[in-house]
Write a protein that holds these residues in place. Structure first.
Motif, mmCIF file in Angstrom:
data_model
loop_
_atom_site.group_PDB
_atom_site.id
_atom_site.type_symbol
_atom_site.label_atom_id
_atom_site.label_comp_id
_atom_site.label_asym_id
_atom_site.label_seq_id
_atom_site.Cartn_x
_atom_site.Cartn_y
_atom_site.Cartn_z
ATOM 1 N N CYS A 1 0.320 1.719 -5.044
ATOM 2 C CA CYS A 1 0.626 0.386 -5.549
ATOM 3 C C CYS A 1 0.610 -0.608 -4.397
ATOM 4 O O CYS A 1 0.814 -0.241 -3.239
ATOM 5 C CB CYS A 1 1.980 0.352 -6.258
ATOM 6 S SG CYS A 1 3.407 0.565 -5.163
ATOM 7 N N LEU B 1 -9.681 0.557 -1.372
ATOM 8 C CA LEU B 1 -9.862 1.502 -2.477
ATOM 9 C C LEU B 1 -11.276 2.079 -2.485
ATOM 10 O O LEU B 1 -11.471 3.281 -2.702
ATOM 11 C CB LEU B 1 -9.578 0.807 -3.810
ATOM 12 C CG LEU B 1 -8.115 0.521 -4.144
ATOM 13 C CD1 LEU B 1 -8.026 -0.340 -5.404
ATOM 14 C CD2 LEU B 1 -7.321 1.815 -4.321
ATOM 15 N N TRP C 1 0.844 -1.199 0.000
ATOM 16 C CA TRP C 1 0.000 0.000 0.000
ATOM 17 C C TRP C 1 0.887 1.260 0.000
ATOM 18 O O TRP C 1 0.770 2.142 0.827
ATOM 19 C CB TRP C 1 -0.962 0.014 1.180
ATOM 20 C CG TRP C 1 -2.139 0.915 0.930
ATOM 21 C CD1 TRP C 1 -2.304 2.204 1.347
ATOM 22 C CD2 TRP C 1 -3.308 0.605 0.159
ATOM 23 N NE1 TRP C 1 -3.485 2.719 0.895
ATOM 24 C CE2 TRP C 1 -4.135 1.762 0.169
ATOM 25 C CE3 TRP C 1 -3.749 -0.511 -0.529
ATOM 26 C CZ2 TRP C 1 -5.366 1.812 -0.491
ATOM 27 C CZ3 TRP C 1 -4.975 -0.460 -1.182
ATOM 28 C CH2 TRP C 1 -5.761 0.685 -1.153
ATOM 29 N N PHE D 1 -4.713 3.053 -8.957
ATOM 30 C CA PHE D 1 -4.090 1.890 -8.317
ATOM 31 C C PHE D 1 -3.306 1.122 -9.367
ATOM 32 O O PHE D 1 -3.779 0.933 -10.493
ATOM 33 C CB PHE D 1 -5.131 0.964 -7.689
ATOM 34 C CG PHE D 1 -4.518 -0.290 -7.131
ATOM 35 C CD1 PHE D 1 -3.895 -0.277 -5.897
ATOM 36 C CD2 PHE D 1 -4.520 -1.480 -7.869
ATOM 37 C CE1 PHE D 1 -3.287 -1.420 -5.394
ATOM 38 C CE2 PHE D 1 -3.922 -2.627 -7.367
ATOM 39 C CZ PHE D 1 -3.301 -2.586 -6.120
#
Length: 435
Positions: free
Chosen positions: A320, A336, A309, A421
């Motif tokens: 990421c 998320l 994270w 992401f």
């Protein structure tokens, strides 16, 4: 030999699961035992803590290493895979193994290695154990690869074993049910060595109970007595982000902790970490609350952990994470969605061929805009094939094959208020230039 030629010998001369997959997997510890015997059995010359599990074992290993460092112990850390540098796998007090140590290991043992033909993982485990022994570490935190019973690290006799959780991953090697996978992970349970189970699961409880009973090992299900509750984000005086957790039931007495690992899924790892620290204190390590707090608040600083994270950019918020199996993706998507609110979510996604793609796709949000990519290594699924498969689950997007080009495309398309992401595979995260 120089460092690059030594590294090439390790990475290319012999099989490596991370690169070639199934052909590098062995259900046999004989090569590791022979290699370590050749080195004088270094694994017997330091105390170790052994960690297995499907998800969370890397974070748990780094967390414990950080706390032990704060407590003043010379702490070895062996983890896999690496993201940017091979030397990330082997650390002492957060410092990567020097290039000179890799060179000298290969030079001194090359003839023996060529004759024995061990795998990359077998060689790397032996290198780490030899290095830890010669450097005189007080404790080594040792993470298994994918399994446990036949994992090359499983020649150690630790003072404590930890199994974080059991989920579906590497089923072609470990089994197609949770109890079968648990049986493989339970292989790290040793005679008269305490074992901590991080997450109680009905399908696996009996497996661990039977294995512990067989080995006369005390068994602790950490989450039955310790709970960690997410309590929001905070920043320190330098602006560094942390997550606050309320703790209930820990024997070490802490009621609140902060982690600099920003994935809220760490709440599932904390009971096992705190339970392990409690048992280590019972063994006489005398780690106090301040050292535990400092260690958990500075895991990244103390150990150099990457890719959990990890925030790459604030506007747009770009994150990421190396989570890549069904359970890992589910945790990622949950966090998320909690951040998304009115933002548009862009998912830069790449995966390997030998995963259960259906289980992962079922967890991914259909409202996201996808940019499919592929890491530059043989196990990667071609981005076009990934796009086609994903479309069957209502996940639509474009193809930009190269990882950093795909991330750049997402940034061009996103507004400053949006959310990006990037992940789906450890290999994808490893190729991010900004990491």
């Amino acid at each position: 030999m120089n460092y690059q030629s030594s590294l090439d010998f390790l990475l290319q001369a012999l099989p490596m699961f991370q690169r070639v997959g199934a052909s590098a997997f062995k259900k046999d510890l004989s090569n590791t035992l022979k290699l370590c015997a050749h080195l004088g059995d270094p694994q017997t010359r330091f105390k170790s803590i052994h960690i297995a599990g499907t998800n969370g074992k890397g974070s748990t290993a780094h967390s414990l290493a950080s706390v032990l460092q704060e407590a003043g112990f010379k702490t070895g850390l062996y983890t896999s895979p690496h993201l940017k540098s091979f030397r990330e796998r082997i650390k002492i007090n957060g410092l990567e193994i020097p290039e000179s140590e890799v060179i000298s290991f290969v030079e001194a043992n090359k003839s023996f290695l060529l004759a024995l033909k061990p795998s990359f993982f077998e060689m790397t485990v032996a290198l780490s154990f030899d290095y830890f022994a010669r450097m005189g570490v007080d404790y080594a935190i040792v993470e298994t690869g994918m399994g446990g019973r036949f994992d090359s690290t499983n020649i150690i006799h630790p003072i404590l074993s930890i199994i974080t959780n059991i989920g579906f991953d590497h089923e072609q090697f470990l089994g197609d049910s949770l109890d079968k996978i648990a049986f493989e992970k339970a292989g790290i349970i040793k005679e008269n060595v305490p074992v901590v189970i991080g997450q109680t699961q009905p399908e696996t409880t009996e497996v661990f109970q039977n294995k512990a009973l067989e080995n006369k090992a005390s068994l602790t299900f950490a989450d039955k007595s310790i709970q960690a509750k997410f309590n929001g984000y905070s920043t320190d005086t330098s602006g560094k982000r942390r997550i606050d957790y309320d703790i209930v039931g820990s024997s070490i007495g802490l009621q609140k902790v902060q982690l600099d690992l920003l994935g809220s899924y760490q709440a599932k790892n904390l009971p096992g970490i705190l339970s392990a620290l409690g048992i280590l204190n019972e063994m006489g390590l005398q780690i106090d609350d301040k050292q535990v707090s400092a260690g958990l608040a500075n895991i990244v600083k103390n150990t150099g952990l990457k890719g959990r994270w990890q925030i790459l950019q604030e506007n747009p918020l770009t994150i990421c994470d190396t989570g890549h199996n069904m359970d890992g993706i589910q945790e990622i998507v949950g966090q998320l969605m909690s951040l998304k609110q009115e933002r548009q979510l862009y998912m830069v996604l790449g995966m390997v061929k030998d995963k259960d793609h259906q289980k992962v796709f079922e967890k991914l949000p259909k409202e996201a805009i996808y940019i499919f990519c592929e890491a530059d290594q043989p196990r990667s699924m071609p981005a076009e094939s990934l796009q086609t498969l994903a479309a069957g689950f209502g996940l639509n997007g474009t193809v930009v094959s190269e990882v950093n080009a795909a991330l750049a495309d997402a940034k061009r398309r996103a507004s400053a208020e949006d959310l990006i992401f990037i992940g789906g595979s450890t290999f994808v995260v490893a190729e991010i230039n900004e990491l």
